[in-house]
Design an enzyme around this catalytic site. Structure first.
Site, PDB file in Angstrom:
ATOM      1  N   SER A  26       0.823  -1.214   0.000  1.00  0.00           N
ATOM      2  CA  SER A  26       0.000   0.000   0.000  1.00  0.00           C
ATOM      3  C   SER A  26       0.854   1.260   0.000  1.00  0.00           C
ATOM      4  O   SER A  26       0.324   2.371   0.014  1.00  0.00           O
ATOM      5  CB  SER A  26      -0.926   0.002   1.217  1.00  0.00           C
ATOM      6  OG  SER A  26      -0.184  -0.122   2.408  1.00  0.00           O
ATOM      7  N   ASN A 113      -1.749  -2.316  13.324  1.00  0.00           N
ATOM      8  CA  ASN A 113      -3.210  -2.166  13.331  1.00  0.00           C
ATOM      9  C   ASN A 113      -3.657  -0.911  14.082  1.00  0.00           C
ATOM     10  O   ASN A 113      -4.495  -0.158  13.596  1.00  0.00           O
ATOM     11  CB  ASN A 113      -3.862  -3.407  13.947  1.00  0.00           C
ATOM     12  CG  ASN A 113      -3.586  -4.657  13.123  1.00  0.00           C
ATOM     13  OD1 ASN A 113      -3.036  -4.555  12.022  1.00  0.00           O
ATOM     14  ND2 ASN A 113      -3.942  -5.818  13.637  1.00  0.00           N
ATOM     15  N   THR A 158     -40.926  26.090  -8.422  1.00  0.00           N
ATOM     16  CA  THR A 158     -41.202  24.737  -7.938  1.00  0.00           C
ATOM     17  C   THR A 158     -41.475  23.938  -9.202  1.00  0.00           C
ATOM     18  O   THR A 158     -42.016  24.478 -10.171  1.00  0.00           O
ATOM     19  CB  THR A 158     -42.428  24.685  -7.001  1.00  0.00           C
ATOM     20  OG1 THR A 158     -43.575  25.122  -7.728  1.00  0.00           O
ATOM     21  CG2 THR A 158     -42.255  25.534  -5.754  1.00  0.00           C
ATOM     22  N   HIS A 159     -41.040  22.709  -9.223  1.00  0.00           N
ATOM     23  CA  HIS A 159     -41.162  21.873 -10.436  1.00  0.00           C
ATOM     24  C   HIS A 159     -40.477  22.536 -11.635  1.00  0.00           C
ATOM     25  O   HIS A 159     -40.869  22.306 -12.775  1.00  0.00           O
ATOM     26  CB  HIS A 159     -42.622  21.577 -10.769  1.00  0.00           C
ATOM     27  CG  HIS A 159     -43.443  21.179  -9.591  1.00  0.00           C
ATOM     28  ND1 HIS A 159     -43.515  19.875  -9.143  1.00  0.00           N
ATOM     29  CD2 HIS A 159     -44.187  21.921  -8.733  1.00  0.00           C
ATOM     30  CE1 HIS A 159     -44.294  19.823  -8.075  1.00  0.00           C
ATOM     31  NE2 HIS A 159     -44.702  21.054  -7.795  1.00  0.00           N
ATOM     32  N   SER A 280     -15.221  25.812 -26.844  1.00  0.00           N
ATOM     33  CA  SER A 280     -15.348  24.567 -27.588  1.00  0.00           C
ATOM     34  C   SER A 280     -14.261  24.530 -28.650  1.00  0.00           C
ATOM     35  O   SER A 280     -13.877  25.563 -29.198  1.00  0.00           O
ATOM     36  CB  SER A 280     -16.732  24.501 -28.238  1.00  0.00           C
ATOM     37  OG  SER A 280     -16.704  23.648 -29.365  1.00  0.00           O
ATOM     38  N   LYS A 286     -18.931  29.279 -28.376  1.00  0.00           N
ATOM     39  CA  LYS A 286     -19.330  28.704 -27.088  1.00  0.00           C
ATOM     40  C   LYS A 286     -18.574  29.250 -25.880  1.00  0.00           C
ATOM     41  O   LYS A 286     -17.379  29.516 -25.938  1.00  0.00           O
ATOM     42  CB  LYS A 286     -19.103  27.183 -27.129  1.00  0.00           C
ATOM     43  CG  LYS A 286     -19.981  26.487 -28.149  1.00  0.00           C
ATOM     44  CD  LYS A 286     -21.379  26.293 -27.645  1.00  0.00           C
ATOM     45  CE  LYS A 286     -21.467  24.923 -27.017  1.00  0.00           C
ATOM     46  NZ  LYS A 286     -22.824  24.687 -26.544  1.00  0.00           N
ATOM     47  N   GLU A 293     -20.415  21.907 -14.268  1.00  0.00           N
ATOM     48  CA  GLU A 293     -20.741  20.565 -14.785  1.00  0.00           C
ATOM     49  C   GLU A 293     -19.831  19.505 -14.175  1.00  0.00           C
ATOM     50  O   GLU A 293     -20.275  18.416 -13.792  1.00  0.00           O
ATOM     51  CB  GLU A 293     -20.607  20.531 -16.313  1.00  0.00           C
ATOM     52  CG  GLU A 293     -21.761  21.205 -17.026  1.00  0.00           C
ATOM     53  CD  GLU A 293     -21.509  21.358 -18.520  1.00  0.00           C
ATOM     54  OE1 GLU A 293     -22.472  21.546 -19.254  1.00  0.00           O
ATOM     55  OE2 GLU A 293     -20.344  21.298 -18.951  1.00  0.00           O
ATOM     56  N   TYR A 320      -9.185  -6.462  13.368  1.00  0.00           N
ATOM     57  CA  TYR A 320      -8.608  -5.944  12.126  1.00  0.00           C
ATOM     58  C   TYR A 320      -8.598  -7.026  11.051  1.00  0.00           C
ATOM     59  O   TYR A 320      -8.260  -8.177  11.285  1.00  0.00           O
ATOM     60  CB  TYR A 320      -7.163  -5.464  12.360  1.00  0.00           C
ATOM     61  CG  TYR A 320      -6.501  -5.013  11.068  1.00  0.00           C
ATOM     62  CD1 TYR A 320      -6.638  -3.702  10.623  1.00  0.00           C
ATOM     63  CD2 TYR A 320      -5.784  -5.904  10.278  1.00  0.00           C
ATOM     64  CE1 TYR A 320      -6.075  -3.289   9.421  1.00  0.00           C
ATOM     65  CE2 TYR A 320      -5.211  -5.493   9.083  1.00  0.00           C
ATOM     66  CZ  TYR A 320      -5.361  -4.188   8.657  1.00  0.00           C
ATOM     67  OH  TYR A 320      -4.805  -3.793   7.473  1.00  0.00           O
TER      68      TYR A 320
HETATM   69  N1  ARG Z   1      -1.089  -1.252   5.476  1.00  0.00           N
HETATM   70  C1  ARG Z   1      -1.971  -1.814   6.436  1.00  0.00           C
HETATM   71  C2  ARG Z   1      -3.345  -1.140   6.371  1.00  0.00           C
HETATM   72  O1  ARG Z   1      -3.434  -0.122   5.811  1.00  0.00           O
HETATM   73  C3  ARG Z   1      -1.414  -1.634   7.793  1.00  0.00           C
HETATM   74  C4  ARG Z   1      -1.915  -2.632   8.785  1.00  0.00           C
HETATM   75  C5  ARG Z   1      -1.348  -3.980   8.465  1.00  0.00           C
HETATM   76  N2  ARG Z   1      -1.698  -4.949   9.456  1.00  0.00           N
HETATM   77  C6  ARG Z   1      -1.664  -6.238   9.247  1.00  0.00           C
HETATM   78  N3  ARG Z   1      -2.047  -7.003  10.195  1.00  0.00           N
HETATM   79  N4  ARG Z   1      -1.257  -6.758   8.124  1.00  0.00           N
HETATM   80  O2  ARG Z   1      -4.328  -1.643   6.875  1.00  0.00           O
END
Ligand code: ARG
Length: 463
Positions: A26, A113, A158-159, A280, A286, A293, A320
């Site tokens: 991550s 965690n 309204t509407h 445009s 335009k 939008e 977790y």
């Molecule tokens: N990158 C993990 C997350 O965002 C961190 C926690 C990882 N914990 C684990 N038990 N693998 O959740």
């Protein structure tokens, strides 16, 4: 000790597959939490030292190392690596490379965690503050335009059919109310975000004699999570934020839709600032309202984040689960989209110019003062239902004559009811109509000015 790729590899006989490494990492997105990860680690380490769980010497080394990592990250010199999976392990690894064994002691009495839950809360708390500031700025622009145009008459709908005259200022202050509720909601959401998970460790707490209150105070948290299982697994706070953000986007999308309509030559009610319009590539004439939008369209992304997080959490067993790593991208995207939309709307609202003549012409085309005539008859003693019926017949006659009700001569009006006198003229004008709605929450210019003054006070008082 054997050479380990991951801090947890000791348990495995085989290295993790390259594909899995990439799939589970991550660090590509959670690097964004680095500053808050460093802050939380520092507070944790100081508490550990105070409690003599690590030595003063180790703390000094950790402080020195973390400061250096912070500088490297700021300068863009941090070598983020997939092998170290996420922001937490990348920082820890660099710290260990810099200060050795002291760095290896930092993770005492904590787990990723509770660490990640803490980082996200710290980060989100700052972002909520930024969003609330952007909201206040937009609200100030709305209030300024509302005061300027407190008496400017436009059709209220309204509407999407002309209903009754209102003032442009009154219409804009409706949005002030929506955004003010949003700002309040975010303040309430922030209170629930601002609770410390650290100390929960992996899920069950820790056997070390930690001081969670000390860490909470150091990081500006208002309290500590009361249950360790909940602390590491709760993502309500992120969902709640996305729900608040979704409502802001709903409100922005409504204003966006109105600006698109109003800017169209069919309405011609406002001119949008040119710096906020685009042309445009094929049609030279335009001037397109792409900004509103896009905001209208981007609301879908934020609702998407809300649904993604709800779906992520649904039916997750305690505590977790790695699913939770998927909380970050939707949350980050919701924050970015919301902040971008608010920032661009501030300029749009500040620079838009109402076209009084077009608004007035539209009021005079839709029999907008029909209710005023009925109310006038009521004041002359006609029961409301009869008055409604009489005015309905006047409207049909006006339509046949191709004129607005207010443009019919008095003699014509009197054919429908003898109760109509010369004084009916005033109530039939848009100005007379709005001026008569002179109560709190009404559209009379004096009320709009008073509402704008109250709005300014709320903005000045609101933290
Ligand atoms: N990158 C993990 C997350 O965002 C961190 C926690 C990882 N914990 C684990 N038990 N693998 O959740």
């Amino acid at each position: 000790m054997s050479k380990k790729v991951q801090p947890w590899s000791g348990r495995f006989g085989q290295p993790v597959a390259e594909l899995v490494k990439r799939f589970t990492a991550s660090v590509g997105f959670d690097r964004r939490l680095a500053r808050h990860d460093l802050d939380a680690s520092l507070a944790h380490a100081r508490m550990l030292a105070e409690r003599a769980i690590i030595s003063r010497k180790d703390l000094a080394a950790i402080e020195r190392g973390l400061a250096r990592v912070r500088r490297e990250i700021r300068a863009g010199r941090m070598a983020w690596s997939l092998d170290a999976e996420d922001v937490h392990l990348n920082i820890e690894r660099r710290l260990i490379a810099l200060v050795g064994d002291a760095g290896k002691r930092l993770h005492t009495a904590r787990s990723r965690n509770d660490q990640v839950a803490t980082d996200v809360r710290l980060w989100l708390r700052d972002e909520i503050d930024a969003v609330r500031r952007l909201l206040a700025k937009l609200e100030r622009r709305l209030v300024a335009q509302a005061s300027r145009h407190a008496a400017l008459v436009m059709p209220g709908f309204t509407h999407l059919q002309v209903a009754q005259p209102v003032t442009f200022g009154h219409h804009l202050l409706a949005y002030f109310e929506m955004f003010e509720r949003d700002r309040e909601r975010l303040a309430e959401c922030r209170r629930r975000v601002n609770v410390l998970p650290l100390g929960a460790a992996a899920l069950a707490g820790t056997g070390f004699r930690i001081d969670r209150g000390r860490v909470a105070r150091a990081l500006g948290f208002e309290g500590v999570a009361a249950n360790s299982l909940d602390a590491v697994s709760d993502r309500d706070f992120a969902i709640e934020f996305c729900a608040c953000a979704s409502l802001v986007m709903v409100h922005l999308s409504r204003l966006a839709e109105e600006l698109v309509l109003w800017a169209s030559p069919r309405f011609g009610f406002v001119r949008l600032p040119e710096r906020y319009c685009t042309g445009s590539s094929i049609m030279p004439q335009k001037k397109n309202p792409d900004v509103p939008e896009l905001v209208r369209g981007k609301s879908g992304r934020v609702f998407g984040s809300l649904v993604a997080l709800l779906t992520l959490m649904k039916a997750q067993p305690l505590a977790y689960n790695r699913d939770n790593q998927e909380d970050k991208e939707p949350l980050f995207d919701a924050v970015d989209t919301l902040k971008g939309s608010l920032a661009v709307f501030e300029g749009l609202v500040a620079g838009m110019k109402p076209v009084a003549a077009a608004m007035r012409a539209a009021v005079l085309e839709g029999h907008a003062t029909a209710t005023d005539l009925a109310d006038y008859l009521v004041r002359k003693g006609v029961p409301f239902r009869d008055a409604h019926e009489i005015v309905a017949r006047v409207v049909r006659a006006a339509d046949r004559a191709g004129r607005d009700l207010a443009a019919l001569p008095l003699a014509t009006l009197r054919r429908f009811s003898r109760a109509i006198g010369a004084d009916a003229r005033r109530v039939l004008t848009p100005e007379g109509s709005v001026a008569s709605r002179d109560h709190v929450g009404g559209t009379a210019p004096a009320q709009v000015r008073a509402a704008a003054a109250r709005a300014r006070k709320r903005l000045a008082a609101g933290s």
